[in-house]
Enzyme design. Structure first.
Site, short mmCIF file in Angstrom:
data_model
loop_
_atom_site.label_atom_id
_atom_site.label_comp_id
_atom_site.label_asym_id
_atom_site.label_seq_id
_atom_site.Cartn_x
_atom_site.Cartn_y
_atom_site.Cartn_z
N PHE A 6 0.83 -1.20 0.00
CA PHE A 6 0.00 0.00 0.00
C PHE A 6 0.86 1.26 0.00
O PHE A 6 1.89 1.32 0.69
CB PHE A 6 -0.86 0.07 1.27
CG PHE A 6 -1.89 -1.00 1.43
CD1 PHE A 6 -3.20 -0.78 1.04
CD2 PHE A 6 -1.56 -2.22 2.00
CE1 PHE A 6 -4.18 -1.76 1.21
CE2 PHE A 6 -2.52 -3.21 2.17
CZ PHE A 6 -3.83 -2.98 1.78
N ASP A 7 0.42 2.27 -0.73
CA ASP A 7 0.84 3.63 -0.44
C ASP A 7 0.21 3.99 0.91
O ASP A 7 -0.68 3.29 1.40
CB ASP A 7 0.34 4.55 -1.55
CG ASP A 7 0.50 6.01 -1.23
OD1 ASP A 7 1.62 6.42 -0.88
OD2 ASP A 7 -0.51 6.75 -1.31
N PHE A 8 0.65 5.09 1.52
CA PHE A 8 0.05 5.46 2.82
C PHE A 8 -0.87 6.67 2.71
O PHE A 8 -2.08 6.55 2.90
CB PHE A 8 1.13 5.72 3.87
CG PHE A 8 0.56 5.91 5.24
CD1 PHE A 8 0.15 4.82 5.99
CD2 PHE A 8 0.38 7.18 5.77
CE1 PHE A 8 -0.42 4.98 7.24
CE2 PHE A 8 -0.18 7.36 7.03
CZ PHE A 8 -0.58 6.26 7.77
#
Length: 214
Positions: A6-8
């Site tokens: 995931f990106d954050f």
């Protein structure tokens, strides 16, 4: 499928309003300058520290410390735990999938957010902007995470909310690159991911189907 990265910011947490507030306050305090959210988006790429180094000519270390103070102090006001996101992370871990974060965010602000949101324990690997030489859309961060996990890109899904995320996933040749605006639709996609989801449940349904096929 063995891993999901995931990106954050904007993907796991709606941090953009907090980031905007912190930088606006910082520029006003240190440079007596009003900046817009669009101005801040144009600065994205480097970590928060990198942005300060790029745009401040003096008192850089003091400005960095102040940014961290602003980010942490205002975190409870701007961010709250998202039950839907935490339920998704629990579901994915129950399916024995490896989870990771690949973000351009600096390690210190990432740690602040993960600790205050109490979701750090779900992740097997964390790659911040401090861990890479080149920011997304370069796939360096994805490759670093997968090297630690010992999992191939072809067994990995990468999820993000920006063109930089989509570009990184595509350049890494992951199994699926997914765009999401289930938290915020502030950023729009020009690149074409494999899927775009506006709802967490849509992604969960996809994962269930993929696991049934494997």
């Amino acid at each position: 499928m063995e891993a999901i990265l995931f990106d954050f910011d904007g993907t796991l947490a709606n941090t953009l309003p907090l980031i905007f507030h912190s930088f606006k306050a910082l520029f006003k305090e240190f440079k007596n300058k009003e900046i817009s959210s669009e101005d801040i988006v144009d600065m994205f790429g480097p970590t928060e520290v990198g942005i300060i180094h790029n745009h401040f000519t003096k008192d850089k270390e003091k400005a960095i410390r102040r940014f961290y103070e602003l980010y942490k102090d205002k975190h409870p006001e701007f961010l709250h735990k998202t039950e839907e996101i935490e339920d998704l992370l629990k579901f994915l871990k129950e399916k024995d999938l490896k989870l990771g974060i690949v973000t351009g965010k600096g390690s210190q602000t990432l740690e602040i957010s993960l600790d205050l949101l109490d979701i750090k324990n779900y992740f097997d690997v964390l790659i911040s902007g401090d861990d890479t030489k080149i920011p997304k859309p370069d796939p360096e961060g994805i490759f670093k995470a997968l090297d630690i996990l010992k999992i191939s890109p072809q067994k990995t899904i990468f999820i993000g909310d920006s063109d930089a995320d989509i570009g990184a996933g595509q350049k890494a040749d992951v199994y699926l690159t997914i765009g999401v605006n289930w938290i915020s639709d502030y950023l729009q996609f020009n690149l074409k991911p494999d899927f775009i989801f506006k709802d967490v449940k849509e992604f969960r349904n996809l994962v269930e189907k993929e696991l049934e096929m494997n």
